[in-house]
Design a protein around this motif. Structure first.
Motif, PDB file in Angstrom:
ATOM      1  N   ASP A  23       1.015  -1.252  -0.053  1.00  8.66           N
ATOM      2  CA  ASP A  23       0.035   0.001  -0.054  1.00  8.66           C
ATOM      3  C   ASP A  23       0.927   1.206  -0.011  1.00  8.66           C
ATOM      4  N   GLU A  24       2.035   1.243   0.724  1.00 14.07           N
ATOM      5  CA  GLU A  24       2.794   2.508   0.727  1.00 14.07           C
ATOM      6  C   GLU A  24       3.499   2.788  -0.448  1.00 14.07           C
ATOM      7  N   THR A  25       3.777   1.690  -1.226  1.00 17.72           N
ATOM      8  CA  THR A  25       4.804   1.968  -2.454  1.00 17.72           C
ATOM      9  C   THR A  25       3.752   1.941  -3.772  1.00 17.72           C
ATOM     10  N   VAL A  26       2.522   1.914  -3.728  1.00 19.53           N
ATOM     11  CA  VAL A  26       1.601   2.213  -4.868  1.00 19.53           C
ATOM     12  C   VAL A  26       1.851   3.700  -5.280  1.00 19.53           C
ATOM     13  N   LYS A  27       2.038   4.153  -6.482  1.00 16.43           N
ATOM     14  CA  LYS A  27       2.370   5.198  -6.996  1.00 16.43           C
ATOM     15  C   LYS A  27       0.819   5.498  -7.706  1.00 16.43           C
ATOM     16  N   LYS A  28       0.354   6.822  -7.675  1.00 26.48           N
ATOM     17  CA  LYS A  28      -0.786   7.306  -8.396  1.00 26.48           C
ATOM     18  C   LYS A  28      -0.320   7.055  -9.668  1.00 26.48           C
ATOM     19  N   GLU A  29      -1.438   6.940 -10.776  1.00 26.09           N
ATOM     20  CA  GLU A  29      -1.266   7.060 -12.192  1.00 26.09           C
ATOM     21  C   GLU A  29      -1.369   8.710 -12.523  1.00 26.09           C
ATOM     22  N   SER A  43       5.552   9.073 -20.027  1.00 23.87           N
ATOM     23  CA  SER A  43       6.675   8.758 -19.760  1.00 23.87           C
ATOM     24  C   SER A  43       7.631   9.737 -19.644  1.00 23.87           C
ATOM     25  N   ASP A  44       7.741  11.041 -19.778  1.00 27.88           N
ATOM     26  CA  ASP A  44       8.571  11.915 -19.724  1.00 27.88           C
ATOM     27  C   ASP A  44       8.565  12.270 -18.269  1.00 27.88           C
ATOM     28  N   PHE A  45       7.633  12.019 -17.503  1.00 27.61           N
ATOM     29  CA  PHE A  45       7.605  12.436 -16.130  1.00 27.61           C
ATOM     30  C   PHE A  45       8.410  11.330 -15.174  1.00 27.61           C
ATOM     31  N   LYS A  46       8.620  10.348 -15.890  1.00 26.05           N
ATOM     32  CA  LYS A  46       9.221   8.908 -15.210  1.00 26.05           C
ATOM     33  C   LYS A  46      10.898   9.166 -15.394  1.00 26.05           C
ATOM     34  N   THR A  47      11.254  10.075 -16.310  1.00 24.83           N
ATOM     35  CA  THR A  47      12.519  10.574 -16.435  1.00 24.83           C
ATOM     36  C   THR A  47      13.373  11.661 -15.698  1.00 24.83           C
ATOM     37  N   ILE A  48      12.278  12.231 -14.465  1.00 28.78           N
ATOM     38  CA  ILE A  48      12.684  13.310 -13.561  1.00 28.78           C
ATOM     39  C   ILE A  48      13.673  12.332 -12.756  1.00 28.78           C
ATOM     40  N   ASP A  49      15.010  13.279 -12.477  1.00 28.84           N
ATOM     41  CA  ASP A  49      15.884  12.965 -11.529  1.00 28.84           C
ATOM     42  C   ASP A  49      15.861  14.065 -10.289  1.00 28.84           C
ATOM     43  N   TRP A  50      15.074  13.413  -9.448  1.00 30.35           N
ATOM     44  CA  TRP A  50      14.952  14.438  -8.327  1.00 30.35           C
ATOM     45  C   TRP A  50      16.209  15.109  -7.517  1.00 30.35           C
ATOM     46  N   GLU A  51      17.174  14.328  -7.689  1.00 32.19           N
ATOM     47  CA  GLU A  51      18.404  14.591  -7.042  1.00 32.19           C
ATOM     48  C   GLU A  51      19.094  15.695  -7.919  1.00 32.19           C
ATOM     49  N   VAL A 102       5.838  22.925 -18.739  1.00 31.87           N
ATOM     50  CA  VAL A 102       4.983  21.923 -17.847  1.00 31.87           C
ATOM     51  C   VAL A 102       5.449  21.687 -16.472  1.00 31.87           C
ATOM     52  N   GLY A 103       4.448  21.958 -15.464  1.00 32.97           N
ATOM     53  CA  GLY A 103       4.972  21.764 -14.046  1.00 32.97           C
ATOM     54  C   GLY A 103       4.288  20.532 -13.653  1.00 32.97           C
ATOM     55  N   PHE A 104       5.422  19.736 -12.642  1.00 33.95           N
ATOM     56  CA  PHE A 104       4.976  18.631 -12.035  1.00 33.95           C
ATOM     57  C   PHE A 104       5.364  18.589 -10.743  1.00 33.95           C
ATOM     58  N   HIS A 105       4.284  18.632  -9.785  1.00 29.24           N
ATOM     59  CA  HIS A 105       4.316  18.354  -8.325  1.00 29.24           C
ATOM     60  C   HIS A 105       4.760  16.926  -7.773  1.00 29.24           C
TER      61      HIS A 105
END
Length: 166
Positions: A23-29, A43-51, A102-105
């Motif tokens: 339940d904790e690891t389920v990510k929202k679509e 798929s563009d949002f999956k390439t984000i390197d938050w570091e 495009v902003g992604f929170h």
């Protein structure tokens, strides 16, 4: 006979732990807004390197990814409408060239239009050492960590990661 209840208890505990963990690891679509340009893909949002946080460079308080993209005005991020000047390096043939922002929170995994007047605006010529620039008014809807995806020629050009708390 005592082993059966012990095994049953162990399996029960493992089952409960596994259920809680999943339940904790389920990510929202990620859902794209209806009016977002067609070339923006989930798929563009999956390439984000938050570091890879945006950093200050140059002598004009530009914050971004050096020699790729950056913003004047992002050094005092706010939830109020503010003016940001976008700068891009490595952009050629500026006639009719546009920038889509495009902003992604991160926390809510939601996609937002942050430019006040649409997703896309035309780029201007060289400025502050960059090959292209674009003035804009932006509104960041909530505090937190943001990835700002930049598109030129209908392709992902760069991603800027900012922390916006005010």
């Amino acid at each position: 006979m005592k082993r059966i209840p012990l095994i049953f208890i162990l399996f029960s505990m493992l089952f409960v732990m596994a259920a809680c963990t999943s339940d904790e690891t389920v990510k929202k679509e990620i859902v794209l807004p209806e009016d977002i340009p067609d070339f923006v893909q989930v798929s563009d949002f999956k390439t984000i390197d938050w570091e890879k946080k945006a950093v200050e460079f140059g002598d004009r308080d530009i914050i971004g990814n050096e020699n790729k993209s950056g913003v004047i005005g992002a050094n005092m991020p706010s939830l109020k409408v503010q003016k940001w000047m976008w700068h891009l390096w490595g952009v050629e043939d500026l006639e009719n060239k546009k920038l889509t922002v495009v902003g992604f929170h991160k926390e809510t995994e939601t996609v937002h239009q942050i430019l006040i007047d649409g997703w896309t605006k035309g780029l201007g010529g060289p400025n502050n050492g960059a090959d292209a620039h674009m003035p804009s008014n932006v509104k960041i809807p909530k505090s937190g960590e943001w990835a700002i995806l930049l598109y030129t020629d209908d392709k992902l050009f760069d991603i800027l990661v900012y922390e916006i708390n005010e």
